[in-house]
Design an enzyme around this catalytic site. Sequence first.
Site, PDB file in Angstrom:
ATOM      1  N   ARG A   1       0.798  -1.258  -0.010  1.00 35.57           N
ATOM      2  CA  ARG A   1       0.046   0.164  -0.082  1.00 35.57           C
ATOM      3  C   ARG A   1       0.873   1.210   0.022  1.00 35.57           C
ATOM      4  O   ARG A   1       0.899   1.697   0.940  1.00 35.57           O
ATOM      5  CB  ARG A   1      -0.971  -0.200   1.161  1.00 35.57           C
ATOM      6  CG  ARG A   1      -1.805  -1.174   1.478  1.00 35.57           C
ATOM      7  CD  ARG A   1      -2.677  -1.306   2.612  1.00 35.57           C
ATOM      8  NE  ARG A   1      -3.533  -2.559   2.510  1.00 35.57           N
ATOM      9  CZ  ARG A   1      -4.269  -2.862   3.554  1.00 35.57           C
ATOM     10  NH1 ARG A   1      -4.121  -2.041   4.690  1.00 35.57           N
ATOM     11  NH2 ARG A   1      -5.020  -3.691   3.543  1.00 35.57           N
TER      12      ARG A   1
ATOM     13  N   ASP B   1       2.306   4.952  -0.623  1.00 31.10           N
ATOM     14  CA  ASP B   1       1.776   6.268   0.266  1.00 31.10           C
ATOM     15  C   ASP B   1       1.542   7.283  -1.376  1.00 31.10           C
ATOM     16  O   ASP B   1       2.193   7.015  -2.024  1.00 31.10           O
ATOM     17  CB  ASP B   1       2.605   6.979   0.941  1.00 31.10           C
ATOM     18  CG  ASP B   1       2.712   6.236   2.208  1.00 31.10           C
ATOM     19  OD1 ASP B   1       1.925   5.460   2.651  1.00 31.10           O
ATOM     20  OD2 ASP B   1       3.773   6.229   3.049  1.00 31.10           O
TER      21      ASP B   1
ATOM     22  N   ARG C   1      11.486   5.604   3.941  1.00 27.09           N
ATOM     23  CA  ARG C   1      11.873   7.087   3.768  1.00 27.09           C
ATOM     24  C   ARG C   1      12.306   7.545   5.108  1.00 27.09           C
ATOM     25  O   ARG C   1      13.270   8.637   4.926  1.00 27.09           O
ATOM     26  CB  ARG C   1      10.297   7.571   3.490  1.00 27.09           C
ATOM     27  CG  ARG C   1       9.799   7.562   2.175  1.00 27.09           C
ATOM     28  CD  ARG C   1       8.457   7.973   2.172  1.00 27.09           C
ATOM     29  NE  ARG C   1       8.105   9.170   2.612  1.00 27.09           N
ATOM     30  CZ  ARG C   1       7.045   9.736   2.582  1.00 27.09           C
ATOM     31  NH1 ARG C   1       5.798   8.987   2.447  1.00 27.09           N
ATOM     32  NH2 ARG C   1       6.726  10.979   3.002  1.00 27.09           N
TER      33      ARG C   1
END
Length: 246
Positions: A50, A52, A197
């Site tokens: 999923r 972002d 990230r």
Amino acid sequence: MKRYKLIVAYDGTNYSGWQLQENAPTIEGVVNEGLSRLLGQPIQVIGASRTDAGVHACGNVAVFDAETTIPGDRIKYALNSLLPPDVRIMDSEEVDDEFHPRFCDTVKTYEYVILNTKDPLPMRRLYTYWYSRPLDVEKMRKAAQQIPGKKDFKSFCAAGAQVKTTIRNVTDVRVRKEGDLITIQVKGEGFLYNMVRIIAGTLIKIGDGSWNPEKMTEIIESKDRTKAGPTAPPQGLTLVKIEYIG
């Protein structure tokens, strides 16, 4: 009823991520709509990752169940004719009914790309994170070598994430430089929310001299999100591929 597997590539710039949302365009929504039109029946895909908002993919994986006379390997051609140009099916095939993209053992490969120049380049803005301060790639590599292993990566998990455990197995982290582009490649069996990230943001702080490379181990062992670097912006991140093992 048969099950079909899709390899999905997309430019995530204009989407609010993979997962369905009310009143916001998503990759999952676009693929569902295209398949439903193609097959004349309501289709709901199940995605492996999923991603972002703003994150890209070369090889996300999705499955769906349907009754159709279209051969599995031909679905991609028919579906691509109904999808917008920033979403493409790279491969399609019929798979075993029990295959599930989230519950099978996998190795995922992500890449985070940094444009390390004094001034930004407009044509790179959607697919890299522009960072103007010089980055020491050797320091970033030294720090990256401390990451792999089956460890508690709580320091690299976004606050508020709903997970049973923050232990993950990262198999490889590499940093390479090609011209003005620095790419952080991370491989692992699974990742926490925003984990790649945050790893990128931490390596950037080490690369710009804010921290020394040895701090990486200290950050991991602290199990404290506030000790790690910032969450790097989404546009630099791409899900490169998902390999199913075992």
